[in-house]
Design an enzyme around this catalytic site. Structure first.
Site, PDB file in Angstrom:
ATOM      1  N   GLY A  31       4.995  37.584  81.033  1.00  0.00           N
ATOM      2  CA  GLY A  31       5.388  36.557  81.991  1.00  0.00           C
ATOM      3  C   GLY A  31       4.763  36.709  83.362  1.00  0.00           C
ATOM      4  O   GLY A  31       4.693  35.750  84.123  1.00  0.00           O
ATOM      5  N   GLU A  32       4.321  37.907  83.697  1.00  0.00           N
ATOM      6  CA  GLU A  32       3.896  38.141  85.075  1.00  0.00           C
ATOM      7  C   GLU A  32       2.440  38.546  85.232  1.00  0.00           C
ATOM      8  O   GLU A  32       1.843  38.328  86.276  1.00  0.00           O
ATOM      9  CB  GLU A  32       4.821  39.191  85.716  1.00  0.00           C
TER      10      GLU A  32
END
Lengths: 333, 707
Positions: free
Chosen positions: B663-664
């Protein structure tokens, strides 16, 4: 939001009469700026007079070869109009450089002229602002002002006018048609917006109760080319850091007609008369163009953090002059 | 643009399960329901940067039609201690920063609430304030820990001596302003109290956490509190901790005895829901003539508020990335009268890797080594800081694969030589890293007699695709078709689960789902002939033990970013032509939703590099850009040809799915790749993000300014 009354008249005289009868009432067109300002508490009109039912949304050619754009003609419709695209490309380009498709579908010609500054202090009712509350002070002068004026500002206000469309209209020598209780009058776009002086609360010369009914464009000078260029922080949906509108003719290597206007630099679309003076009749060369831009921008008084706007405006003007001059020369050859 | 997958996808590219609900408006968000008798609340932000509230003229407001209540520190319910001072709302007269909520107005309509809140007169006794971060601020201190529990200071070897002795020395300071999360859905909640206790529909990244915190604040047993976060319109970390709307709505509901709805206006977000703290980062690298690093120091200065200490752990990635026998990584922080910073997508890594990877580009230039090759030369055998071997480290493969796909080979390293009229173009590269994190979770798996399954876990799908991916994990563990599995998530009535944060959601929830489903499958397999009872069979799982294990490995995801930019020397405008990312993230569970995570992160990195500009107003103590017209998140026209790829990576030391978080990592390194490309394009090394025209133009030479 403060409660307000709402009417939707079908005749122009009716709309004007409503405003005359209700102090503080406002016309509502696309609402893309006014409604935001009402939500922010910047303004709270007791009555909104919706112009949506008035027969002012047309775009029509006039007998003198010009074009009359109705006050409620949508920005997207005007930008896409075949006559605008072919004969006034600077206007089409400026409109398309503004806002987003959704906003342009709602925003109108008159409303675009009357939109208010996006100075952050003007929009924030928890801070002082001479434009919003006369006499309260201008925090922008010492505060956050990267986006604000470098020309024509005053001790009272350093706001910029945010419109792209109006910059093109200024270069096109367009006129605004106004209708008030006492009849009609016409004001050149270049005289329509004010400099802030000591009355920054007044953006324009529109008298209380007057309605914009349309904008008249004169026939473009024969052989004229026109274009709009805008610099911004992101590729779309951002106000101009600086912009330039130009209408130009070149004959035998010399500048004929030259109408140049800057956006994003001042409280109004900035018609560059000093630059035009240099351009008219001069050889259409890069040297002339640089001299013209410098002549205009010599008057600039940048604030602490917006000095970049001066070279930016200069580069935009010189670049666009060069590009249109090359096109004109190529077309003549 | 991204490749289109066939609509009849294999499980590895399963279509988002809630796509239809979202695009049709059927999905109900936190304030999309109005319980009978619901009132509407509007918070009042403090109009001074520091001081005390001396009077709230509530009586004037209470006379207005439709106004039901004004809550202030004088009459609001007293809250328990929840170990998060940003939630100690309306408890005292102190104003710690501008925008701190000092009152809440409750009315019959949102419009009346807002009008009354705007009209509420509040008197303050203001004090002097200090909101300016500087690298020599007299009140800077070294905290015990930075965010994530990382030690503030780590040292290995003797940096000073090694640096002084290095043939090549780079010493550069990089700065960036605050950044704001601005999820599409603002922070919002609907709350009511009844015989069962408190129910809150909250826009959060973790309903279990919000429930636990509300239980402590309102001194209730956890069973008497239900938090629902079924659909969430993004969070990017700002909803990873409970936020004021849930607390204020619950307080107002208790005070009025009616359900209360509260949605923050966009302009309130920067002061109320955290931000990525500005940083001043000094990077020093001492290297041999061939670019081999011997000494590396990364010293970070950042800000927090006087409410709560949050330290952006920007020096932490330097502990993982490169060979560095002598190293010092430090954080110092100053508590200013500013809003409290918090998590924003890849806190620490996004900001720290901007500085480190920009410095690596400068080193590459200084030693005359290709920037891809320089990174390969400094690949460590083990994690430099911990000495642990990597469970897997795919950085070299990402760099090589990315270079091949991007067409990096044969790149002319000279800056400022690719000109087309006013426009100069260039390319840049940067590496990315993000740690493998996991938290304990519970889950249950249920088999119904009709052959269908239901998986329950209080996971949150903040737009990542958790609903879809958890169904895939369950189907695989059960050996059942994907469409026979239903996933229930987003409610604290479901088995407890950690927040959607730290790129750990899929690992944490998925592990518990996998465990429950594997156990259910074993139960069913133990008696293949039997008919299930009408109520079906349910198995519960808890990964407390598994997720708490310590591993003898350093576990990180890696990636490589490549960017191509055009710099207009007449305007200072930078536009990105191409962005390409290659990631080594273990096993990718869903190609479709993974790609969205990667390109979303890269887009956010583009904003960080070029457009997202926030100004702290020194006189008012306010972030000046507080709407989406002035805080410039990239728009579609800014986002170019953007590609995300991943390399095959089989890492047995992760979790049963073999996955790392995704996600990052997309944001990490993107800003550096773009900034490095800007330098390659125009030769200007601007060490201050974002690279906006006002900063860049004065450093450029254009045709128009040529003689």
């Amino acid at each position: 939001m403060k409660p307000f009354a709402y009417v939707r008249p079908e005749r122009t005289e009716e709309a004007v009469a409503h405003l005359a009868a209700h102090p503080g009432a406002r016309f509502l067109a696309g609402g893309t700026n006014l409604v935001d300002l009402m939500k922010l508490g910047v303004t709270g009109p007791p009555l909104l007079v919706d112009l949506g039912a008035l027969p002012l949304d047309g775009v029509a050619e006039t007998p003198d070869g010009g074009l009359l754009v109705g006050a409620t003609a949508r920005n997207s419709d005007v930008a896409a109009h075949p006559v605008v695209r072919t004969r006034y490309p600077v206007l089409s380009q400026a409109l398309l450089a503004g806002a987003s498709p959704q906003l342009r579908n709602a925003a109108t010609t008159g409303g675009n002229l009357l939109q208010r500054t996006r100075c952050p202090y003007f929009q924030d009712t928890s801070t002082p602002c001479n434009k919003r509350v006369p006499g309260s002070g201008c925090p922008a002068r010492e505060g956050v002002h990267r986006d604000l004026a470098v020309l024509g500002h005053s001790a009272h206000c350093v706001a910029t006018h945010p419109s792209d469309m109006a910059v093109a209209l200024a270069a096109l020598d367009a006129e605004v048609r106004l209708r008030g209780a006492d009849g009609e009058r016409t004001v050149p776009v270049t005289a329509f917006h004010r400099l802030p002086g000591d009355r920054p609360d007044l953006d324009t010369v529109v008298a209380p109760g007057e309605l914009i009914t349309g904008v008249a464009l004169p026939a473009p000078p024969p052989g004229a080319l026109s274009a709009y260029r805008k610099a911004r922080d992101r590729a779309s949906y951002a106000f101009a850091l600086a912009s330039v509108a130009l209408v130009l003719t070149v004959e035998d290597g010399r500048v004929g007609h030259a109408a140049l206007a800057f956006g994003g630099l001042a409280h109004k679309p900035w018609r560059a008369r000093a630059a035009e003076e240099v351009l008219r009749g001069a050889p259409a060369t890069a040297e002339t163009f640089r001299r013209a831009a410098d002549a205009e921008l010599a008057a600039a008084e940048p604030l602490r953090d917006n000095g970049f706007k001066v070279p930016l405006a200069r580069n935009l003007a010189v670049g666009l002059l060069g590009d249109l001059a090359s096109r004109a020369t190529a077309a003549a050859a | 643009m991204t490749r289109h997958e066939p609509a009849t996808a294999q499980p590895r590219a399963a279509v988002r399960r809630d796509a239809r609900q979202k695009v049709t408006g059927e999905a109900r968000y936190a304030v999309d329901r109005t319980p009978p008798g619901c009132l509407h609340a509007c918070p009042v932000p403090a109009a001074v940067a520091r001081g005390r509230v001396t009077a709230v003229h509530a009586d004037e407001i209470l006379r207005r039609p439709g106004v039901h209540a004004v809550l202030t520190h004088e009459n609001a319910p007293r809250l328990g201690d929840a170990d998060d001072p940003t939630l100690a709302l309306l408890q005292e007269d102190r104003v710690p920063h501008r925008g701190w909520f000092v009152a809440v107005v409750v009315a019959d309509t949102p419009e009346n609430a807002r009008a009354a809140a705007d009209a509420l007169r509040i008197d303050y006794a203001p004090s002097e304030h200090d909101v300016r971060l500087s690298a020599d601020h007299p009140r800077l201190y070294t905290p015990e820990k930075a965010n994530g529990g990382h030690p503030a200071v780590r040292e290995r070897g003797d940096f000073d001596t090694a640096f002084a002795a290095s043939p090549v020395r780079l010493d550069a300071t990089y700065t960036m302003g605050a950044l704001h999360n601005h999820p599409m859905e603002p922070h919002a909640a609907t709350a009511w109290w009844d015989d069962d206790g408190l129910t809150v529909y909250d826009s959060s990244q973790g309903a279990t956490t919000v429930r636990d915190v509300l239980a402590r604040l309102f001194r209730q047993p956890q069973q008497r509190i239900t938090v629902v976060s079924a659909y969430v319109g993004g969070g990017f970390g700002s909803k990873g901790t409970p936020r004021p709307p849930a607390v204020l709505a619950a307080m107002a509901a208790r005070h009025t005895g009616r359900p209360v709805r509260l949605a923050l206006p966009r302009r309130d977000l920067p002061a109320a829901v955290g931000h990525r703290a500005p940083t001043v980062q000094r990077v020093r690298i001492g290297a041999a003539a061939d670019g081999t690093i011997s000494a590396l120091a990364h010293d970070v200065v950042t800000q927090t508020s006087t409410v709560k200490e949050f330290v952006e752990q920007a020096a932490v990635p330097a502990r993982t990335m490169y060979t560095s026998p002598h190293s010092r990584t430090t954080h110092r922080v100053v508590a200013l009268d500013v809003p409290t910073p918090s998590w924003m997508r890849a806190p620490g890594e996004a900001s720290g890797m901007y500085a480190l990877e920009a410095a690596m580009d400068e080193l590459a230039e200084a030693v005359g080594v290709d920037p891809v090759e320089l990174r390969l030369r400094n690949e460590p055998d083990a994690e430099p800081d911990s000495g642990k071997p990597f469970s897997s480290r795919g950085l070299a493969e990402c760099l090589r694969d990315g270079a091949r796909r991007f067409g990096w080979a044969g790149r002319d390293p000279r800056p400022g030589v690719r000109r087309d009229g006013d426009v100069l173009s260039g390319t840049g590269v940067a590496a990315a890293t993000y740690p493998v994190l996991v938290s304990p979770s519970r889950a249950s798996a249920h088999a119904a007699p009709d052959g269908r399954f239901v998986v329950r876990v209080d996971a949150t799908d903040i737009g990542t695709g958790a609903r879809t991916v958890l169904a895939q994990i369950a189907a695989e563990a059960l050996g059942a078709p994907l469409d026979s599995v239903r996933v229930e998530l987003g409610s604290s009535r479901l088995p407890d689960a950690p927040v959607a944060g730290g790129s750990s959601g899929t690992a944490s929830w998925g592990w518990a789902v996998h465990k429950a489903c594997a156990a259910l499958r074993a139960t069913l397999a133990s008696d293949p002939g039997r008919t299930l009872p009408p109520e079906g069979v349910t198995v519960e799982a808890d990964t407390k033990e598994e997720a708490g294990r310590t591993y003898p490995y350093a576990r990180h995801a890696f990636g490589a970013h490549f960017a191509e930019v055009r710099v207009d020397t007449a305007t200072g405008e930078v536009r990105v032509g191409r962005l390409l990312g290659v990631y080594a993230v273990g096993r990718v569970l869903n190609a479709r939703t993974a790609r969205s995570q990667f390109i979303g992160g890269m887009t956010m990195g583009l904003g960080m590099a070029l457009t997202e500009h926030s100004t702290m107003d020194p006189s008012f103590g306010d972030f000046r850009e507080r709407d989406l017209a002035s805080y410039h998140v990239p728009v579609c026209a800014d986002v170019p040809d953007i590609e995300a790829h991943w390399v095959e990576e089989h890492d047995p030391h992760l979790n049963p799915m073999g996955s790392k978080g995704i996600g990052e990592i997309g944001i990490v390194g993107t800003a550096a790749a773009i900034a490095n490309a800007v330098h390659h394009a125009c030769g200007v090394r601007l060490r201050d993000l974002p690279l906006t025209p006002d900063r860049l133009l004065p450093l450029l030479t254009t045709r128009a300014s040529a003689p």
